[in-house]
Design an enzyme around this catalytic site. Structure first.
Site, PDB file in Angstrom:
ATOM      1  N   ASN B 272       0.740  -1.089  -0.121  1.00 26.91           N
ATOM      2  CA  ASN B 272       0.116   0.132  -0.020  1.00 26.91           C
ATOM      3  C   ASN B 272       0.711   1.217  -0.101  1.00 26.91           C
ATOM      4  O   ASN B 272       2.029   1.216   0.100  1.00 26.91           O
ATOM      5  CB  ASN B 272      -0.790   0.038   1.076  1.00 26.91           C
ATOM      6  CG  ASN B 272      -0.303  -0.070   2.387  1.00 26.91           C
ATOM      7  OD1 ASN B 272       0.750   0.301   2.580  1.00 26.91           O
ATOM      8  ND2 ASN B 272      -0.946  -0.424   3.468  1.00 26.91           N
ATOM      9  N   ILE B 273       0.150   2.366  -0.007  1.00 23.58           N
ATOM     10  CA  ILE B 273       0.785   3.825  -0.101  1.00 23.58           C
ATOM     11  C   ILE B 273       1.768   4.097   0.839  1.00 23.58           C
ATOM     12  O   ILE B 273       2.855   4.624   0.934  1.00 23.58           O
ATOM     13  CB  ILE B 273      -0.090   4.782  -0.388  1.00 23.58           C
ATOM     14  CG1 ILE B 273      -0.980   4.962   1.000  1.00 23.58           C
ATOM     15  CG2 ILE B 273      -0.812   4.910  -1.357  1.00 23.58           C
ATOM     16  CD1 ILE B 273      -1.872   6.319   1.001  1.00 23.58           C
ATOM     17  N   CYS B 335      -8.183  -2.426  -6.169  1.00 20.36           N
ATOM     18  CA  CYS B 335      -7.499  -2.470  -5.098  1.00 20.36           C
ATOM     19  C   CYS B 335      -8.163  -2.023  -3.892  1.00 20.36           C
ATOM     20  O   CYS B 335      -9.354  -2.762  -3.727  1.00 20.36           O
ATOM     21  CB  CYS B 335      -6.185  -1.449  -4.936  1.00 20.36           C
ATOM     22  SG  CYS B 335      -6.365   0.073  -5.687  1.00 20.36           S
ATOM     23  N   SER B 336      -8.147  -1.100  -3.141  1.00 18.55           N
ATOM     24  CA  SER B 336      -8.826  -0.698  -2.062  1.00 18.55           C
ATOM     25  C   SER B 336      -9.849   0.182  -2.623  1.00 18.55           C
ATOM     26  O   SER B 336     -11.205   0.145  -3.054  1.00 18.55           O
ATOM     27  CB  SER B 336      -8.338  -0.078  -0.758  1.00 18.55           C
ATOM     28  OG  SER B 336      -7.453  -1.076  -0.235  1.00 18.55           O
ATOM     29  N   GLY B 338      -9.273   1.945  -5.436  1.00 10.90           N
ATOM     30  CA  GLY B 338      -8.979   1.937  -7.044  1.00 10.90           C
ATOM     31  C   GLY B 338      -8.524   2.856  -7.634  1.00 10.90           C
ATOM     32  O   GLY B 338      -8.887   3.480  -8.822  1.00 10.90           O
ATOM     33  N   ASP B 340      -5.007   3.834  -6.775  1.00  7.89           N
ATOM     34  CA  ASP B 340      -3.495   3.947  -6.533  1.00  7.89           C
ATOM     35  C   ASP B 340      -3.011   2.857  -7.497  1.00  7.89           C
ATOM     36  O   ASP B 340      -2.523   3.086  -8.701  1.00  7.89           O
ATOM     37  CB  ASP B 340      -3.026   4.048  -5.440  1.00  7.89           C
ATOM     38  CG  ASP B 340      -3.285   5.392  -4.383  1.00  7.89           C
ATOM     39  OD1 ASP B 340      -3.053   6.366  -5.070  1.00  7.89           O
ATOM     40  OD2 ASP B 340      -3.842   5.198  -3.545  1.00  7.89           O
ATOM     41  N   ARG B 341      -2.791   1.554  -6.708  1.00 11.11           N
ATOM     42  CA  ARG B 341      -2.352   0.420  -7.510  1.00 11.11           C
ATOM     43  C   ARG B 341      -3.112   0.134  -8.765  1.00 11.11           C
ATOM     44  O   ARG B 341      -2.629  -0.197  -9.692  1.00 11.11           O
ATOM     45  CB  ARG B 341      -2.366  -0.578  -6.351  1.00 11.11           C
ATOM     46  CG  ARG B 341      -1.433  -0.697  -5.395  1.00 11.11           C
ATOM     47  CD  ARG B 341      -1.789  -1.398  -4.275  1.00 11.11           C
ATOM     48  NE  ARG B 341      -2.848  -0.905  -3.595  1.00 11.11           N
ATOM     49  CZ  ARG B 341      -2.763  -1.538  -2.178  1.00 11.11           C
ATOM     50  NH1 ARG B 341      -2.158  -2.701  -1.696  1.00 11.11           N
ATOM     51  NH2 ARG B 341      -3.804  -1.090  -1.239  1.00 11.11           N
ATOM     52  N   LYS B 377      -5.706  10.610  -6.871  1.00 13.16           N
ATOM     53  CA  LYS B 377      -5.709  11.917  -5.991  1.00 13.16           C
ATOM     54  C   LYS B 377      -4.302  12.473  -5.859  1.00 13.16           C
ATOM     55  O   LYS B 377      -3.566  12.624  -4.776  1.00 13.16           O
ATOM     56  CB  LYS B 377      -5.978  11.533  -4.301  1.00 13.16           C
ATOM     57  CG  LYS B 377      -7.316  10.642  -4.309  1.00 13.16           C
ATOM     58  CD  LYS B 377      -8.134  10.783  -3.103  1.00 13.16           C
ATOM     59  CE  LYS B 377      -7.087   9.927  -1.924  1.00 13.16           C
ATOM     60  NZ  LYS B 377      -7.737  10.336  -0.611  1.00 13.16           N
ATOM     61  N   ARG B 381      -1.757  12.995  -2.804  1.00 18.85           N
ATOM     62  CA  ARG B 381      -0.489  12.459  -3.102  1.00 18.85           C
ATOM     63  C   ARG B 381       0.858  13.036  -3.215  1.00 18.85           C
ATOM     64  O   ARG B 381       1.987  12.757  -2.775  1.00 18.85           O
ATOM     65  CB  ARG B 381      -0.693  10.852  -4.160  1.00 18.85           C
ATOM     66  CG  ARG B 381      -1.642  10.063  -4.168  1.00 18.85           C
ATOM     67  CD  ARG B 381      -1.574   9.033  -2.847  1.00 18.85           C
ATOM     68  NE  ARG B 381      -2.560   8.187  -2.753  1.00 18.85           N
ATOM     69  CZ  ARG B 381      -3.370   8.256  -1.931  1.00 18.85           C
ATOM     70  NH1 ARG B 381      -3.457   9.206  -0.907  1.00 18.85           N
ATOM     71  NH2 ARG B 381      -4.640   7.449  -1.995  1.00 18.85           N
TER      72      ARG B 381
END
Lengths: 598, 617
Positions: B272-273, B335-336, B338, B340-341, B377, B381
């Site tokens: 994750n981030i 992902c969570s 949707g 980022d990854r 975002k 980010r």
């Protein structure tokens, strides 16, 4: 009988283990051919245990030059083409297994190991393959000639003529008022590992030179390798002084080094670069060797470059092979790489060469470079620093001259370091010193992509033929031996092959920076593992696209553009000639036409 | 020159991070930049306030008061000011300036590249996503454009125009969106025309331990039905399984294969981030170390895990690509949330599948589509406004790095060079153009970015000759439409030009781009000269620029320019110029002692690499 590809072009050792198209190699392509290739054996139903593709069943052909394995079950046909010179060791693996297979391995000098297996029932056959390999992979140990002496290929160019010592001295402006070319070693009586013509300070007579030789290990006196075209600062090379535990001195040697310093009016100092770690240099005193004391050599400053000896380097490359072949342990790749210390050694060598080049270029100071015998680390350092200092050596032919001069003529012991045709694979004299040098050159080409006329393929091909035994270039240990063996008469030069197809070895980005001095960054952030050489057997590593092809296209395109530019220039010249004659007032304009309007 | 100047401090020294070298000059603070003008004539260097990640005042030394500025583009600037007071003034002003609280304070709203409104408008029209979907072959008999999100009502972080299977009607869409985190329901992002396979994206389902949603199941069914080549849809959850499991406790989670009749579910394990942020931080610590041994370096790079994470993203993209191009199956990626990854994997996968995205224009389109329009975002980010530091993460940087790693493996496949990637990275953080401001489309429209700011894409397009890759072969995309990268560990290398971009002593010694660029110009000039001569009567005037140019040769013969400048004088590359020879020579001595790398001044050839010069203005 042999493979037909040999008729058309010399087999490239590089293509070993590669996949070739079935069109190129039909099952019946073993046609009769020239006498040099003698076919020794054909064995069917041999298993090549490929670490990447799994076991492959096929046919083995062995000639006095190479082992050729072909598996027809694969599409495209799988071919393994191994020059026997590459083989370092042939070993039987295990005894007869319960399944009746016997396998044996070939440990190769070029970063790979190969395994073959046979059915037990073909006992006689298996034995004969093993014996044929044991005999022909090590011709020197078996009283047979190395293949280079039988290779009869004729090339349009004679590569033996690439290097002429006198012409190279002349190119550098030698002889001049401070340096002369002596004939003292004409018959190798002064030093049997040096070339016949040597450049020495003008005011040192040959008698004194003989006394200096007595004080230097193996008689390898300080001689000129390179002279700066402007400052006259020089790079000279030699072996360690025979100081010994008692701190012996030689007046002649001291006077000699003074003469080297005096030959350069720009500086009143002389730098002596001892390539070794100081501990090793000191330890050499026990064996009669040692290093120059600054008390004895006035105005000289001694610097140790901390480069390790041939044994350390051999061990480092052995570890590297373990790390990269056949498979890489993914999560620990970098720490495994670190444990080999290979890049650390590369860094030290490049840093040393850089210091030498910087002293000569920026400090205008002459330097003396030596290690113990002056044929391993010294060759690396002088040739690398010359590559930095002199653009000529960065051309394809210039690089050949550099190798012929600093490595071959000055007696890097290729025969011993590589062990051509010698079965004694544990010989402590073997070491990858030359490979390491080529690695450093590759590192430089990465940092100066437009400064070298040759490409990566040139470097890899050179290393392939370092082992292949196809060419005479890297045979023997010294110029004396080469003359005695009549290599130019009895074998082909690698440069004959290279220079006959230069388009394969040219760098399309090359710009003639002939007067540029290149100072590479030796930061570890800039050094990387030469994956294109050390890891090339792994099919997953192979370039996803043949960049060579693109290089060729770019080169062709450049040639075409060059033609066009020349055409345009001619046209412009004609036009401006006619227009200036029209405007009769300005006939004296002599500026290049192209620049007139920009 | 047009900067509003606050104040300036004289006799400031700027230290090089990796050598004992320093230059002195005057430091100017303006509303938008911190500018350092060297005493000896040279071009000033400046730091945009938005680029500053942190300012630190170190304790007073005998030479003065040190001020260290860390930038988001990985630049580290180390000033030494003579007076403590000046240092404090700069420090506190910067603290105030570098954390804007409102979007309108960002540089983009004041940046004026001297364009009229029409030019600006045209710049914004350069990328048209509608046209992009058309290029992919959508809408078609299986996929339609839906207007459910016309007013950002169904999902406020999605764009207005969305593409869904024709059998997905409004109730299905709305139902599905209610079952998905942040309402991000499955929509099309790439259509592989050859096999009619779709790449769709969404956020995690709100499945908890046992919840179901029939509309969501129908949605996946619809995606499956839209592709006749495959009986099932791959659902790629890009998270590590453990993370997805933990999400179940919060009422979120992942698809249960039993409830969705036609899916194949797969975790791909990208961290994750927070993990990524920490990993990059560690990497920067390792490489920022001045006296690094080879062993520290290699162990440090391995230890920080950054390259392993980059590999994980590439691995996921390869999985996606294989499923689509080899199996012809449609894939749903999430992902969570949707953004980022999911954005990384979808865009990287598309890059592997479609040569168009490997062109300069196509790459802009790809970023516009998968990152900007689908609501990565950027504001959070990249920390554009003073926000939550836990939201900051180098997700987009990591994507650019994945692309760079691919360009290294496929030197002919990409039209752009790494300078293009670096330039994009620079401006994602510069807030100089409107493209990356805010977190989603809705917010951008509210900010009226199209009316008040300029588009980066137009600017890059104008400069595109600077970003071209000399090895690019347009034929390559035809012979190799799908890239199959190797993921052996040595194919993931430390990206020196990204992380050491501003450390001049770390630069390559010689720039291919620069060389080729000069050669190109020389050739163009000779062609123009010829035309001028051909044109009777015009021989004495400059060639007409409007005449159609001959096809720009990629690699002209390096004749005149090179020989002209090189064959006369002996030139040193990689060392200092003539005047400071002694100084740098002395430093060389020092740097050998501790076994540290050579610290030499940059040759002129390298100092103005494309993009870099531009970035500092």
């Amino acid at each position: 009988r042999s493979d037909r590809s040999a008729q058309t072009k010399p087999p490239s050792a590089m293509s070993s283990d590669s996949v070739s198209t079935s069109a190129e190699l039909s099952p019946d392509d073993d046609v009769t051919m020239t006498s040099c290739w003698s076919h020794l054996l054909t064995a069917k139903e041999v298993m090549y245990i490929c670490p990447f593709r799994g076991p492959l069943r096929g046919t083995v052909n062995v000639t006095n030059y190479r082992l050729f394995f072909r598996c027809m079950d694969q599409e495209p046909v799988f071919v393994l083409d191994l020059p026997l010179g590459v083989v370092s060791r042939v070993e039987k693996i295990g005894g007869a297994s319960s399944r009746g297979d016997v396998s044996y391995g070939l440990v190769c000098k070029d970063m790979r190991n190969l395994r073959f297996a046979h059915k037990q029932s073909e006992d006689a056959l298996k034995k004969s393959i093993f014996e044929v390999l044991m005999k022909y992979a090590f011709p020197v140990s078996n009283g047979l000639p190395i293949f280079a002496f039988e290779y009869g290929q004729v090339f349009p160019e004679n590569g033996w003529k690439v290097y002429d010592a006198i012409a190279e001295y002349k190119r550098q402006g030698i002889p001049n008022e401070s340096w002369r070319v002596t004939k003292a070693n004409d018959h190798y009586e002064l030093c049997d590992t040096y070339p016949s013509s040597l450049a020495v300070p003008v005011n040192i007579p040959d008698e004194d030179i003989r006394r200096v030789a007595a004080f230097r290990a193996k008689g390898r006196i300080p001689v000129l390798s390179w002279i700066h075209p402007e400052s006259q600062a020089t790079v000279t090379r030699c072996s360690q002084p025979m100081v010994g535990v008692n701190g012996k001195r030689s007046k002649e040697d001291e006077k000699y080094l003074q003469a080297i310093m005096d030959a350069n009016a720009q500086s009143h100092k002389l730098f002596i670069f001892d390539a070794r770690p100081s501990v090793n240099a000191a330890a050499n005193k026990m064996k009669g060797g040692g290093y120059e004391s600054e008390d004895a050599y006035q105005n000289a400053e001694l610097v140790f470059l901390d480069i390790h000896n041939i044994h350390v380097m051999r061990e480092s490359l052995r570890k590297l092979k373990e790390v990269v072949y056949p498979n890489i342990e993914e999560p620990h790749w970098l720490s495994n790489l670190e444990s080999t210390h290979w890049l650390e050694h590369i860094k030290l060598i490049m840093a040393g060469a850089l210091r030498i080049a910087d002293k000569v270029e920026s400090g205008k100071t002459s330097v003396v470079v030596h290690c113990s015998d002056g044929w391993d680390r010294t060759a690396q350092l002088t040739s690398l620093s010359m590559l930095m200092l002199d653009g000529f050596y960065r051309t394809t032919r210039g690089f050949q001259v550099l190798l012929e001069k600093e490595w071959l003529s000055f007696g890097h012991r290729f025969q011993l370091r590589i062990g051509h045709g010698d079965k004694n694979h544990t010989d402590a004299d073997r070491s990858p010193v030359f490979v390491q040098f080529i690695d450093c050159v590759w590192q430089m080409t990465r940092q100066f992509p437009a400064a070298f006329e040759f490409n990566e393929n040139f470097l890899v091909t050179m290393l392939d033929h370092l082992y292949s035994g196809l060419f005479g270039t890297f045979l023997c240990n010294s110029e004396q031996q080469r003359v005695k063996e009549e290599l130019p008469k009895r074998s082909m030069s690698l440069w004959s092959f290279i220079n006959s197809q230069l388009e394969d070895f040219s760098n399309p980005l090359y710009v003639n920076y002939s007067n540029h001095v290149l100072f590479p960054v030796v930061s570890l952030r800039h050094l990387e593992l030469w994956v294109g050489y050390y890891v090339r057997w792994n099919p997953r590593m192979r370039p996803q696209e043949p960049v060579h092809q693109r290089y060729k296209e770019l080169l062709a395109r450049r040639a075409e553009l060059q033609r066009r530019v020349e055409e345009l220039q001619r046209e412009v010249t004609n036009r401006s000639a006619s227009s200036s004659s029209e405007r009769a007032g300005s006939p004296t304009r002599s500026i290049t036409p192209v620049q007139t309007f920009v | 020159e047009e900067h509003e100047r606050y104040f300036n401090v004289e006799q400031v020294r700027l230290l090089d991070r990796f050598s004992s070298k320093s230059t002195s000059g005057t430091l100017y603070l303006t509303a938008t930049h911190l500018i350092f003008v060297e005493s000896s004539p040279s071009s000033p260097s400046s730091v945009l306030h938005h680029h500053i990640a942190s300012v630190e005042k170190l304790s007073l030394t005998t030479t003065g008061c040190p001020l260290v500025i860390q930038c988001r583009n990985f630049r580290v600037v180390h000033f030494v000011l003579q007076r403590e007071r000046d240092c404090h003034d700069i420090y506190s002003s910067l603290l105030r300036l570098l954390r804007p609280v409102a979007y309108e304070e960002l540089y983009a709203f004041s940046y004026n590249p001297k364009q009229n409104d029409q030019q600006r408008e045209e710049g914004w029209q350069l990328i048209d996503l509608g046209a992009e979907y058309e290029r992919m072959g959508v809408p078609c008999d299986q996929w339609q454009l839906t207007d459910v999100n016309r007013d950002f009502k169904v999902c406020e972080t999605y764009p207005r125009d969305l593409y869904v299977p024709i059998t997905a009607n409004k109730p299905i869409i709305v139902g599905s969106s209610k079952f998905r985190s942040k309402g991000r329901f499955p929509v099309l992002t790439y259509f592989y025309q050859e096999k009619k396979a779709a790449v769709c994206r969404c956020s995690q389902p709100l499945s908890g331990f046992s919840a179901r949603c029939l509309e969501d199941e129908s949605m996946l069914q619809a995606i499956s039905k839209a592709n006749h080549n495959s009986r099932f849809v791959y659902v790629m959850d890009t998270r590590p399984k453990l993370n997805a499991l933990a999400n179940r406790a919060a009422g979120k989670g992942y698809e249960n294969e039993d409830n969705y009749s036609n899916i194949r579910f797969q975790f791909v394990g990208i961290e994750n981030i927070h993990v990524m942020r920490a990993s990059l931080q560690k990497l920067l610590e390792v490489i920022g170390n001045r006296s690094l041994s080879m062993s520290d370096y290699l162990m440090g790079i391995e230890g920080c895990g950054w390259l392993r994470h980059v590999k994980a993203v590439v691995d996921a993209a390869i999985f996606l690509t294989k499923a689509v191009t080899v199996e012809g199956a449609s894939v749903l990626v999430h992902c969570s949330d949707g953004w980022d990854r999911t954005a990384q994997v979808c865009s990287l996968g598309a890059l592997l599948m479609d040569p168009y995205y490997r062109t300069i224009k196509g790459f802009m389109v790809l970023i516009e589509k998968d990152w900007i329009s689908f609501g990565h975002k950027f504001a959070d980010r990249c920390d554009q406004l003073d926000g939550d530091p836990k939201e900051v993460s180098p997700v987009f940087t990591q994507f650019l790095e994945c692309v760079w790693q691919l360009t290294e493996q496929f030197p002919q496949a990409f039209e752009f060079s790494e300078w293009f990637l670096l330039q994009i990275h620079e401006h994602v953080h510069s807030c100089q153009y409107g493209n990356f401001l805010g977190n989603n489309q809705r917010q951008r429209e509210e900010l009226q970015l199209r009316e008040k700011t300029h588009s980066l894409w137009a600017f890059l397009m104008e400069e595109q000759q600077n970003y071209q890759n000399p090895f690019y072969s347009s034929v390559y995309g035809k012979t190799h439409p799908v890239l199959e990268p190797s993921t052996l560990p040595y194919h993931f290398k430390f990206w020196r030009n990204m992380y050491h971009q501003f450390d001049r002593s770390m630069h390559p010694r010689q720039s291919i781009l620069k060389t080729i660029h000069t050669l190109k110009e020389t050739s163009l000039k000779s062609a123009q000269t010829l035309r001028a001569l051909e044109n009777p009567g015009a021989a004495a005037t400059l060639p007409d620029q409007r005449q159609p140019r001959p096809p720009a040769p990629q690699l002209p013969h390096p004749g005149e320019e090179a020989t002209e400048s090189t064959d006369t004088d002996r030139t040193v590359e990689g060392s200092s110029g003539t005047d400071s020879r002694k100084q740098s020579y002395g430093e060389l001595e020092g740097s050998y002692e501790d076994g540290d790398e050579m610290t030499k001044e940059e040759p002129a050839v390298v100092s103005l690499e494309f993009g870099m010069a531009r970035m500092t203005c």
